[in-house]
Design an enzyme around this catalytic site. Structure first.
Site, PDB file in Angstrom:
ATOM      1  CE  LYS A 127       4.749 -13.295  15.600  1.00 16.48           C
ATOM      2  NZ  LYS A 127       3.751 -13.811  14.667  1.00 16.48           N
ATOM      3  CE  LYS A 209       4.118  -5.205  15.302  1.00 15.42           C
ATOM      4  NZ  LYS A 209       4.104  -6.415  14.473  1.00 15.42           N
ATOM      5  CE  LYS A 212      -3.378 -10.419  15.202  1.00 17.46           C
ATOM      6  NZ  LYS A 212      -4.128 -10.585  13.996  1.00 17.46           N
TER       7      LYS A 212
HETATM    8  P1  TYM Z   1       0.165  -9.722  10.390  1.00 11.81           P
HETATM    9  O1  TYM Z   1      -1.025 -10.629  10.397  1.00 11.81           O
HETATM   10  O2  TYM Z   1       0.997  -9.643  11.619  1.00 11.81           O
HETATM   11  O3  TYM Z   1      -0.300  -8.262  10.042  1.00 11.81           O
HETATM   12  C1  TYM Z   1      -1.127  -7.999   8.917  1.00 11.81           C
HETATM   13  C2  TYM Z   1      -0.718  -6.694   8.283  1.00 11.81           C
HETATM   14  O4  TYM Z   1      -0.830  -5.628   9.230  1.00 11.81           O
HETATM   15  C3  TYM Z   1       0.393  -4.895   9.274  1.00 11.81           C
HETATM   16  N1  TYM Z   1       0.578  -4.384  10.646  1.00 11.81           N
HETATM   17  C4  TYM Z   1       0.741  -3.103  10.960  1.00 11.81           C
HETATM   18  N2  TYM Z   1       0.767  -1.999  10.206  1.00 11.81           N
HETATM   19  C5  TYM Z   1       0.918  -0.817  10.856  1.00 11.81           C
HETATM   20  N3  TYM Z   1       1.047  -0.707  12.180  1.00 11.81           N
HETATM   21  C6  TYM Z   1       1.028  -1.784  12.980  1.00 11.81           C
HETATM   22  N4  TYM Z   1       1.134  -1.645  14.294  1.00 11.81           N
HETATM   23  C7  TYM Z   1       0.870  -3.058  12.367  1.00 11.81           C
HETATM   24  N5  TYM Z   1       0.788  -4.325  12.835  1.00 11.81           N
HETATM   25  C8  TYM Z   1       0.625  -5.120  11.772  1.00 11.81           C
HETATM   26  C9  TYM Z   1       1.458  -5.893   8.874  1.00 11.81           C
HETATM   27  O5  TYM Z   1       2.616  -5.263   8.391  1.00 11.81           O
HETATM   28  C10 TYM Z   1       0.740  -6.689   7.810  1.00 11.81           C
HETATM   29  O6  TYM Z   1       0.802  -6.038   6.561  1.00 11.81           O
HETATM   30  N6  TYM Z   1       3.519 -12.332   7.835  1.00 11.81           N
HETATM   31  C11 TYM Z   1       2.366 -11.470   7.713  1.00 11.81           C
HETATM   32  C12 TYM Z   1       1.202 -12.099   6.962  1.00 11.81           C
HETATM   33  C13 TYM Z   1       1.571 -12.656   5.634  1.00 11.81           C
HETATM   34  C14 TYM Z   1       1.768 -11.920   4.443  1.00 11.81           C
HETATM   35  C15 TYM Z   1       2.068 -12.888   3.436  1.00 11.81           C
HETATM   36  C16 TYM Z   1       1.706 -10.559   4.127  1.00 11.81           C
HETATM   37  C17 TYM Z   1       1.759 -13.982   5.342  1.00 11.81           C
HETATM   38  N7  TYM Z   1       2.044 -14.106   4.027  1.00 11.81           N
HETATM   39  C18 TYM Z   1       2.330 -12.511   2.137  1.00 11.81           C
HETATM   40  C19 TYM Z   1       1.967 -10.187   2.813  1.00 11.81           C
HETATM   41  C20 TYM Z   1       2.279 -11.152   1.832  1.00 11.81           C
HETATM   42  C21 TYM Z   1       1.883 -11.114   9.105  1.00 11.81           C
HETATM   43  O7  TYM Z   1       2.094 -11.828  10.039  1.00 11.81           O
HETATM   44  O8  TYM Z   1       1.086 -10.030   9.126  1.00 11.81           O
END
Ligand code: TYM
Length: 343
Positions: A127, A209, A212
């Site tokens: 990032k 990966k 969005k």
């Molecule tokens: P975020 O918002 O980027 O993504 C949300 C969830 O989607 C999953 N994900 C994917 N899974 C499969 N293939 C992909 N291409 C893909 N892109 C995203 C992510 O692994 C995630 O589960 N830091 C986290 C949010 C967060 C969180 C937490 C999660 C904040 N606090 C506590 C669990 C527990 C994040 O940015 O996810």
């Protein structure tokens, strides 16, 4: 009397359930990667566990956000959680910014986390390369806030996609370090990473990966993309120079399409191979696209219905934030006492 016994036993069962916490960032609409990697698994797990599903809007401001857009996308994300099948009566669903204990615990845990640990986080490296003009301290300390989210609720299990594994490991390390100093304060959480769908790949560069924030809109499918858009993006998906489908690591484009089919239909990889191997790429893409549309359409329909019902959404938000706050306080009080803050 009989009734009382029944009530008691159902409460006892509830107490025995383990706790799940997970969340998503509210920045624009979520992709099918977020849906298959996380949200769809949450729906499957909600009956077996006590669950908290958070819209992690504090995390979202590590990159620049427009206020009106952020507010709208947080609300939309909550509506999408419900549209995907999460029951707001059964699960605690809320905005992270409504529960100040997340930020408070995050500060505390930051004093038990090393710079070297944060420096190793691959998401920070990625990032900060992407947002060179805004490498802020929040981007760096982000995994500490994530640890606070999880540890605040004595979480047993965290269902996430593969990209969050490293952050989860850090959360475990912080919990164990704190427990070693102060006794058993935090439950040490385990990741739950689905067998299929934990890494949905870009449709344009299938070794990357799906994200969005990809500049190429054909690289990802948003959960709210219309059917013709979905079909077109799948049609344009990069495959390889072979002609028929085989599920193999060295054929990442085709493998990704087959994974998407498996996630959309709920079929195992074995059944997916039986259904799709040997198909020409034109047929493969048509079948995958149609399966995806069939899975997405009912979610989209419910989303637009729920979005209309402002009063319903508002009541959920308020009630659930109070519950989360109550649960968070239990842990936070204990943490403060152990550290030695005056009561
Ligand atoms: P975020 O918002 O980027 O993504 C949300 C969830 O989607 C999953 N994900 C994917 N899974 C499969 N293939 C992909 N291409 C893909 N892109 C995203 C992510 O692994 C995630 O589960 N830091 C986290 C949010 C967060 C969180 C937490 C999660 C904040 N606090 C506590 C669990 C527990 C994040 O940015 O996810």
């Amino acid at each position: 009397m009989m009734k009382r016994v029944n009530t008691l036993s159902s409460e006892q069962t509830k107490e025995k359930k383990q706790t799940i916490f997970s969340g998503m960032q509210s920045t624009g609409v979520i992709t099918i990667g977020n849906y298959f990697g996380a949200l769809k698994n949450w729906v499957k797990l909600q009956d077996e566990y006590n669950c908290l599903f958070c819209v992690v809007d504090l995390h979202s401001i590590t990159v620049k956000q427009e206020p009106a857009k952020l507010r709208q996308s947080s609300r939309d994300l909550l509506a999408l959680y419900i549209a995907a099948g999460l029951d707001p009566e059964k699960n605690v669903m809320y905005y992270q910014s409504h529960v100040p204990q997340h930020a408070e615990l995050s500060w505390i845990l930051g004093c038990y986390t090393y710079m070297g640990e944060l420096n190793r986080m691959t998401q920070f490296k990625e990032k900060s390369q992407k947002h060179v003009e805004n490498i802020n301290a929040g981007l760096f300390t982000y995994p500490i806030l994530m640890a606070a989210d999880i540890l605040l609720y004595q979480t047993d299990l965290v269902p996430v996609g593969h990209d969050q594994k490293q952050h989860l490991e850090l959360s475990r390390d912080i919990a164990e370090r704190f427990n070693n100093i102060y006794g058993n304060v935090f439950t040490v959480p385990n990741p739950y990473i689905g067998k299929v769908g934990a890494r949905i790949m870009s449709l344009q560069e299938p070794t990357k990966k799906m994200s969005k924030s990809d500049e190429n809109v054909n690289a990802f499918i948003s959960l709210l993309d219309e059917p013709n858009v979905v079909m077109n993006k799948i049609k344009r998906a990069v495959t390889d120079s072979e002609t028929t489908a085989i599920y193999a690591d060295d054929r990442p484009g085709v493998k990704n399409l087959m994974d998407i089919y498996s996630c959309a239909t709920g079929e195992t990889i074995e059944k997916t191979k039986e259904a799709l191997e040997g198909k020409g790429y034109g047929d493969l893409k048509k079948i995958v696209g149609e399966a995806l549309v069939a899975e997405m359409e009912p979610v989209q329909k419910r989303f637009f219905e729920i979005k209309q019902d402002k009063a319903y959404l508002d009541s959920i938000i308020k009630k659930n934030a109070e519950t989360a706050s109550y649960l968070a306080n239990k842990t936070l009080r204990k943490v403060k006492k152990k550290i030695g803050f005056p009561e």
